[in-house]
Design a protein around this motif. Sequence first.
Motif, mmCIF file in Angstrom:
data_model
loop_
_atom_site.group_PDB
_atom_site.id
_atom_site.type_symbol
_atom_site.label_atom_id
_atom_site.label_comp_id
_atom_site.label_asym_id
_atom_site.label_seq_id
_atom_site.Cartn_x
_atom_site.Cartn_y
_atom_site.Cartn_z
ATOM 1 N N GLN A 28 0.877 -1.163 0.000
ATOM 2 C CA GLN A 28 0.000 0.000 0.000
ATOM 3 C C GLN A 28 0.915 1.212 0.000
ATOM 4 O O GLN A 28 1.860 1.293 0.798
ATOM 5 C CB GLN A 28 -0.907 0.007 1.225
ATOM 6 N N ALA A 29 0.657 2.137 -0.917
ATOM 7 C CA ALA A 29 1.545 3.296 -1.046
ATOM 8 C C ALA A 29 0.720 4.543 -1.325
ATOM 9 O O ALA A 29 -0.453 4.466 -1.717
ATOM 10 C CB ALA A 29 2.565 3.065 -2.155
ATOM 11 N N ARG A 30 1.370 5.697 -1.133
ATOM 12 C CA ARG A 30 0.705 6.975 -1.399
ATOM 13 C C ARG A 30 1.400 7.654 -2.562
ATOM 14 O O ARG A 30 2.627 7.777 -2.585
ATOM 15 C CB ARG A 30 0.747 7.878 -0.160
ATOM 16 N N ASP A 31 0.576 8.020 -3.564
ATOM 17 C CA ASP A 31 1.092 8.798 -4.691
ATOM 18 C C ASP A 31 1.205 10.236 -4.218
ATOM 19 O O ASP A 31 0.198 10.926 -4.005
ATOM 20 C CB ASP A 31 0.131 8.679 -5.868
ATOM 21 N N THR A 32 2.434 10.707 -4.021
ATOM 22 C CA THR A 32 2.635 12.032 -3.430
ATOM 23 C C THR A 32 2.245 13.151 -4.376
ATOM 24 O O THR A 32 2.021 14.281 -3.935
ATOM 25 C CB THR A 32 4.102 12.204 -3.008
ATOM 26 N N ARG A 33 2.126 12.840 -5.669
ATOM 27 C CA ARG A 33 1.738 13.884 -6.622
ATOM 28 C C ARG A 33 0.245 14.152 -6.567
ATOM 29 O O ARG A 33 -0.202 15.297 -6.646
ATOM 30 C CB ARG A 33 2.134 13.466 -8.044
ATOM 31 N N LEU A 34 -0.550 13.083 -6.464
ATOM 32 C CA LEU A 34 -2.011 13.212 -6.499
ATOM 33 C C LEU A 34 -2.646 12.974 -5.140
ATOM 34 O O LEU A 34 -3.869 13.039 -5.000
ATOM 35 C CB LEU A 34 -2.595 12.220 -7.510
ATOM 36 N N ASN A 35 -1.796 12.647 -4.164
ATOM 37 C CA ASN A 35 -2.265 12.387 -2.802
ATOM 38 C C ASN A 35 -3.361 11.322 -2.776
ATOM 39 O O ASN A 35 -4.411 11.491 -2.156
ATOM 40 C CB ASN A 35 -2.763 13.672 -2.133
ATOM 41 N N ARG A 36 -3.132 10.220 -3.490
ATOM 42 C CA ARG A 36 -4.082 9.109 -3.496
ATOM 43 C C ARG A 36 -3.359 7.832 -3.101
ATOM 44 O O ARG A 36 -2.153 7.677 -3.313
ATOM 45 C CB ARG A 36 -4.717 8.937 -4.875
ATOM 46 N N VAL A 37 -4.110 6.913 -2.518
ATOM 47 C CA VAL A 37 -3.558 5.624 -2.112
ATOM 48 C C VAL A 37 -3.598 4.683 -3.308
ATOM 49 O O VAL A 37 -4.611 4.595 -4.018
ATOM 50 C CB VAL A 37 -4.347 5.032 -0.926
ATOM 51 N N VAL A 38 -2.501 3.975 -3.531
ATOM 52 C CA VAL A 38 -2.401 3.026 -4.639
ATOM 53 C C VAL A 38 -1.859 1.709 -4.104
ATOM 54 O O VAL A 38 -1.365 1.620 -2.965
ATOM 55 C CB VAL A 38 -1.475 3.545 -5.762
ATOM 56 N N ALA A 39 -1.950 0.691 -4.939
ATOM 57 C CA ALA A 39 -1.251 -0.567 -4.681
ATOM 58 C C ALA A 39 -0.016 -0.565 -5.564
ATOM 59 O O ALA A 39 -0.111 -0.323 -6.775
ATOM 60 C CB ALA A 39 -2.142 -1.761 -4.995
ATOM 61 N N LEU A 40 1.128 -0.798 -4.982
ATOM 62 C CA LEU A 40 2.401 -0.754 -5.706
ATOM 63 C C LEU A 40 2.990 -2.160 -5.762
ATOM 64 O O LEU A 40 3.338 -2.729 -4.726
ATOM 65 C CB LEU A 40 3.361 0.208 -5.013
ATOM 66 N N LYS A 41 3.076 -2.700 -6.967
ATOM 67 C CA LYS A 41 3.670 -4.025 -7.137
ATOM 68 C C LYS A 41 5.123 -3.833 -7.545
ATOM 69 O O LYS A 41 5.428 -3.259 -8.605
ATOM 70 C CB LYS A 41 2.925 -4.824 -8.197
ATOM 71 N N VAL A 42 6.034 -4.302 -6.708
ATOM 72 C CA VAL A 42 7.464 -4.219 -6.988
ATOM 73 C C VAL A 42 7.914 -5.573 -7.503
ATOM 74 O O VAL A 42 7.808 -6.586 -6.796
ATOM 75 C CB VAL A 42 8.257 -3.822 -5.716
ATOM 76 N N LEU A 43 8.416 -5.605 -8.721
ATOM 77 C CA LEU A 43 8.770 -6.873 -9.355
ATOM 78 C C LEU A 43 10.154 -7.316 -8.922
ATOM 79 O O LEU A 43 11.068 -6.491 -8.771
ATOM 80 C CB LEU A 43 8.711 -6.719 -10.878
ATOM 81 N N PRO A 44 10.342 -8.625 -8.701
ATOM 82 C CA PRO A 44 11.633 -9.135 -8.235
ATOM 83 C C PRO A 44 12.746 -8.785 -9.213
ATOM 84 O O PRO A 44 12.628 -9.023 -10.419
ATOM 85 C CB PRO A 44 11.415 -10.652 -8.161
ATOM 86 N N ALA A 45 13.844 -8.222 -8.690
ATOM 87 C CA ALA A 45 14.944 -7.769 -9.543
ATOM 88 C C ALA A 45 15.521 -8.896 -10.381
ATOM 89 O O ALA A 45 15.845 -8.722 -11.559
ATOM 90 C CB ALA A 45 16.036 -7.132 -8.676
ATOM 91 N N GLU A 46 15.640 -10.091 -9.775
ATOM 92 C CA GLU A 46 16.251 -11.203 -10.508
ATOM 93 C C GLU A 46 15.387 -11.682 -11.664
ATOM 94 O O GLU A 46 15.866 -12.334 -12.592
ATOM 95 C CB GLU A 46 16.557 -12.364 -9.550
#
Length: 748
Positions: A28-46
């Motif tokens: 769960q993350a906050r988009d600091t530009r639009l001040n909205r809550v988003v879901a952020l999927k971080v993909l495995p680097a490998e």
Amino acid sequence: MPLSTGVRIGAYEILALLGTGGMGEVYQARDTRLNRVVALKVLPAEKVADADRKRRLLREARAAASLNHPNIVTIHEISEEDGVCFIAMEYVPGRTLEQVNSGGGLPLKDAMKYASEIADALGAAHSSGIVHRDLKPGNIMITQDGRAKLLDFGLAQFIEAAPPAGETATLRTMPGAIVGTAAYMSPEQAEGRTVDARSDIFSFGLVLYEMLSGQRAFRGDTWMSTLAAILHAEPRPLREIQASIPGWMEQHVARCLRKDPLERFQTMREVKRALAEALPDATFPEATFLDSREDTGSIAVLPFVNLSADKENEYFGDGLAEEIINALTKVPELRVIARTSAFAFRGREQDLRTIGQRLKVATVLEGSVRRAGNRIRVTAQLIRLADESHLWSDRYDREMTDIFAIQDEISLAIANALQVKLAAPRRQTGNAEAFQSYFKGLYWFQRYTADSLARAKESFEQALRHDPGYAPAHGGLATFYFGLGALGIDRMVEMAPLAKAAAQSALEIDPTLSVAHSVLGLVAGAVEFDWKSAERHFQAAMAAEPVPPLVRVQHGLYFLTPLGRFDEAVAQYRRALETDPLSMMVHFALAFAYYCKGQYDDAIEHAARAVDLYPDYWLVHFAMGLALYQKGCVEQSIASLETTLRLSPSFVQGTGMLAAAYVRSGNPGRAEKLMEEVRERSLKRYVIPTCFGFYHAAIGQGDRMFEYLEAGLAERDPYLTRMDAEPCFAPYRSDPRYRDLLARMNLG
């Protein structure tokens, strides 16, 4: 290692870890530009270390981001910051379907609501060329207001993970390998083959199975044993787990789960239609399943007007229209009205808008054909009914040998005008004379008189003399022979072997010919009483869309009705009406199904509408007469049955029912006179014994009734397989002789 609260990735500030899996970590993350809550999927680097692999992943993710649908989680951004690939998407408060369905299955109404929304989402994705590849309950969110929303479209193919011990392992190797989650894979995924939309349909069936039963369709102790079950085992029938699950639902889920993709529903649109038409109105509104574009993506090909000096050439214009219809039905996104409904307006002075309203189509193709010797002139025009504008028109002056090229050119022009993609033509014959003779046979067969049937047989045989390898002509003969037996024109014991041989000849040439599989199903069930074999033949007949409406009727009348599966028969007829809304035979079958269910008011109402459409079609008058008789409207029943026999004097089953009605009306003398006429007729030509069975049942002569029913069984009269649905035999159902008759037809 999970990211800590407060860490920023680009414009996104991490608030909390929501979950982890083979697709990476989700925050769960906050988009600091639009001040909205988003879901952020971080993909495995490998997983995205390879530059080409990363490029393909981002391309696929951007394609998925183009999807705009209320049941698909919106993707806001796909980017990379400081070597970290991430996808920012809509944050959906709620629970996954896996969490919601943690007990013994969902209520039918809830399952159907979610199924509708999942099907809508998949249909939208498939129409954009995107396949999910990893559909499972864990990738379906149920929002706080009860809506289903799908996650992770098209991404599974890029994620590679070594499987843990659990059976829900996500699997991926290099190209040509296994992709997806083991318990929800299609067989083609499990074998590492190329997948398309039909793979998602299999996974959809698995999800629906689990929603209804609370159990996975395929289970194993390891992911390998789960894959083996998907490839080689059949799931436990749904109704063994939950007896309250409707039979039609079990049937539709089973079709989604066929091992061979060709035997499944071919598009999510087909799935939606099947579910919509089978659902009780109180369970879920049909409109939810329907594609809003269906009205625009629809066409009726009207019969080409014959301008030739020889009026018998009318069949040629019919054949031309029929072949164009056949080509267009291969376009999944186009709803094409079947021949019988489109041709219902022949000779009627009705404007095109009225025709469009009756058939519920947006476009109409009309044209004319003039033949002189070996030359032919064809004109055609495609008309948009909303404003009656011409989308396309052309004229063709050719040699007769060019007829196939003309068909292909017209079909391609229509496809281009409607902005759909036409499949490559699949020609059954290259012989123009065989083609003409075959459609001449269809032309005469539709008229269903003794003279026209003789001409139909002659034409089919002539087609085969021109081209012995013309499968549809063999199929036409097969249907012709079974029809002779079913109508009692000839003995079924003599006609069935001929029908079976012709159907087998057709399938040796074209193993996919639907009508030939259907005739084998008719013979296996209604004549040989091998209902399991009949089911296999009908499954083959209905394996690929579009299913011919006649095949749906045969399946309902001669398989589902004898087995007492009336609701499923009604569902088949309603599906047939979708592309053949004015079919005489389908309207009769639907009225007859209501009669078999004991819904006499519904049968009368539907038969009355059908009579308005086709006042000269004897079968709908017959259905009306049957239902009126059971309602106690005897005089009206007599009027309908008299009309039946006036229009079809050779239909002796109708004579038996009419005599029964006269007995009930207090006129036994008239009844006996009718039956005496039938006895005299039987001295000159074949008469089905069952007609006497109806009569003796009505006057309470049980012993005589059973004598004639025994004779009918020996002759393999198909009507007997429906005797348990016939109310006139109800007083005799406790008689051991009645039960014995059913048992010998394997219906006991």
